[in-house]
Design an enzyme around this catalytic site. Structure first.
Site, PDB file in Angstrom:
ATOM      1  N   GLU A   1      -4.579   2.259  -4.423  1.00 41.75           N
ATOM      2  CA  GLU A   1      -3.124   2.354  -4.294  1.00 41.75           C
ATOM      3  C   GLU A   1      -2.516   1.074  -3.740  1.00 41.75           C
ATOM      4  O   GLU A   1      -1.371   1.055  -3.298  1.00 41.75           O
ATOM      5  CB  GLU A   1      -2.757   3.537  -3.390  1.00 41.75           C
ATOM      6  CG  GLU A   1      -3.123   3.388  -1.928  1.00 41.75           C
ATOM      7  CD  GLU A   1      -4.549   3.824  -1.618  1.00 41.75           C
ATOM      8  OE1 GLU A   1      -4.847   4.081  -0.439  1.00 41.75           O
ATOM      9  OE2 GLU A   1      -5.367   3.907  -2.558  1.00 41.75           O
TER      10      GLU A   1
ATOM     11  N   ASN B   1      -2.764  12.922  -3.456  1.00 37.90           N
ATOM     12  CA  ASN B   1      -3.788  13.412  -4.380  1.00 37.90           C
ATOM     13  C   ASN B   1      -4.307  14.791  -3.957  1.00 37.90           C
ATOM     14  O   ASN B   1      -4.490  15.677  -4.799  1.00 37.90           O
ATOM     15  CB  ASN B   1      -4.950  12.426  -4.458  1.00 37.90           C
ATOM     16  CG  ASN B   1      -4.651  11.236  -5.354  1.00 37.90           C
ATOM     17  OD1 ASN B   1      -3.843  11.345  -6.280  1.00 37.90           O
ATOM     18  ND2 ASN B   1      -5.281  10.118  -5.083  1.00 37.90           N
TER      19      ASN B   1
ATOM     20  N   ASP C   1      -1.474   9.564 -10.105  1.00 38.26           N
ATOM     21  CA  ASP C   1      -1.348   8.575 -11.182  1.00 38.26           C
ATOM     22  C   ASP C   1       0.111   8.356 -11.560  1.00 38.26           C
ATOM     23  O   ASP C   1       0.533   7.225 -11.856  1.00 38.26           O
ATOM     24  CB  ASP C   1      -2.135   9.038 -12.411  1.00 38.26           C
ATOM     25  CG  ASP C   1      -3.647   8.975 -12.203  1.00 38.26           C
ATOM     26  OD1 ASP C   1      -4.074   8.353 -11.209  1.00 38.26           O
ATOM     27  OD2 ASP C   1      -4.379   9.546 -13.028  1.00 38.26           O
TER      28      ASP C   1
ATOM     29  N   ASP D   1       0.850  -1.187   0.000  1.00 44.08           N
ATOM     30  CA  ASP D   1       0.000   0.000   0.000  1.00 44.08           C
ATOM     31  C   ASP D   1       0.889   1.241   0.000  1.00 44.08           C
ATOM     32  O   ASP D   1       1.884   1.299   0.747  1.00 44.08           O
ATOM     33  CB  ASP D   1      -0.903  -0.003   1.239  1.00 44.08           C
ATOM     34  CG  ASP D   1      -1.905   1.136   1.214  1.00 44.08           C
ATOM     35  OD1 ASP D   1      -2.960   0.965   0.564  1.00 44.08           O
ATOM     36  OD2 ASP D   1      -1.634   2.182   1.830  1.00 44.08           O
TER      37      ASP D   1
END
Length: 357
Positions: A277, A244, A253, A236
């Site tokens: 993620e 973000n 991304d 993770d």
């Protein structure tokens, strides 16, 4: 997993572009095809003159002018008009040559590749309903023309005033047979390769995560449940939501795709996007748990040391791993659950770490 593994099909250089359905927008291909047809008609002009077939001399001059105009249409992106004019020229030339030069010259043999090009469309323009109707009408037109020409010749209704001498007629017949059936073989091969290519790429798309290029959840899960999952790790990205929120989703991304490249660079693991993620890593056959954990540790360090750059932003991220291996009486669910529990422990104890025991 290699997303660009379609490299070795026969005629791959010829089929170098993506093809959604019918490909008729390749200028280079059509320039070569027009050049070939123009050269063929220039050679035919000499043969028509040698055969004293005056009608075909003038008809063929018109064909030469048409193919010279086709260069302009190709250069100005009038692809659809160019193709339909070319199809009409081939059809009329085939019919008129059969009428004036004689049935024995075998120009009617071109009816077979013409039918093939319609029933297995590859360069046939069908972008609109009208074009689709026209394409569907071509087959009965070709078949009807073939039957009519055969019937007229059989009953002696075709004109004979300009028929080619027997030696020239024989030459034309074998040449037309060789060229037309070679075209059928080549076209069939190209079409078959295109179908295989599209099928391969559809399969790739079905098995691949569109963002990272890794296996998607369905595919990596299939690998796991088919018995390859003796040792697994769930990874993770730490504080991914913060990335973000702070730098935007494009940076998020970019981080995911960068991490995916690192994961896929290790040949001793299968890796796929597990969700968001999260990534699932599976040790390949004959990879010990010790070696697998070393790979996971090196990945954790590699990610934390890497600088992710996008635009004017440079950031560093960390990741957490929970690894587990199969022990007696463990179910696949138990194994994943154990890896997930260890990932939770890694996150609870400061992140940027691997918990494997």
């Amino acid at each position: 997993m290699n997303n660009n593994s379609f490299n070795n099909f026969f005629l791959a250089n010829f089929l170098k572009r993506e093809k959604a359905q019918y490909d008729f927008e390749d200028k280079e291909f059509y320039m070569n095809l027009i050049s070939f047809l123009l050269l063929a008609h220039i050679l035919l002009e000499g043969l028509y003159i040698y055969s004293y077939c005056t009608p075909m001399v003038y008809i063929n001059l018109a064909s030469i002018c048409i193919y010279m105009a086709e260069y302009c249409l190709n250069a100005t992106d009038h692809n659809i008009l160019m193709i339909w004019i070319g199809l009409l020229e081939i059809y009329l030339h085939m019919v008129l040559t059969t009428i004036f030069m004689g049935y024995e010259c075998g120009f009617w043999l071109w009816m077979f590749p013409c039918v093939l090009s319609v029933i297995t469309p590859y360069f046939m323009p069908v972008k609109s309903k009208a074009q689709n109707i026209l394409a569907n009408l071509l087959v009965p037109v070709y078949v009807a023309t073939f039957i009519i020409l055969y019937a007229l010749n059989r009953n002696g209704y075709l004109p004979t005033g300009y028929n080619a001498p027997e030696s020239i007629a024989t030459f034309f017949f074998y040449s037309n047979a060789l060229i037309s059936f070679s075209f059928i073989i080549l076209y069939s091969t190209i079409y078959s390769v295109s179908i295989k290519q599209n099928s391969f790429r559809l399969k790739e798309l079905a098995n691949t995560d569109s963002l990272t290029g890794l296996y998607n959840r369905q595919s990596i899960q299939k690998i796991f449940y088919e018995g390859n999952g003796k040792s697994v790790a769930i990874m993770d990205v730490d504080h991914f939501k913060r990335i973000n929120d702070t730098y935007g989703h494009l940076m998020g991304d970019h981080v995911l795709t960068g991490i995916a490249k690192m994961l896929s660079s290790h040949s001793n693991i299968y890796c796929g996007r597990w969700g968001g993620e999260e990534f699932l890593l599976i040790a390949k056959e004959n990879v010990s748990y010790t070696d697998f954990c070393q790979t996971v540790e090196s990945l954790c360090e590699e990610i934390s040391d890497h600088v992710f750059s996008l635009g004017n932003e440079d950031i560093k991220v960390t990741s957490s791993f929970g690894a587990a291996t199969y022990v007696k009486d463990m179910t696949p669910y138990d194994l994943l659950k154990e890896a997930d529990n260890r990932l939770y422990i890694a996150k609870q104890h400061g992140r940027n770490s691997v918990v494997s025991a």
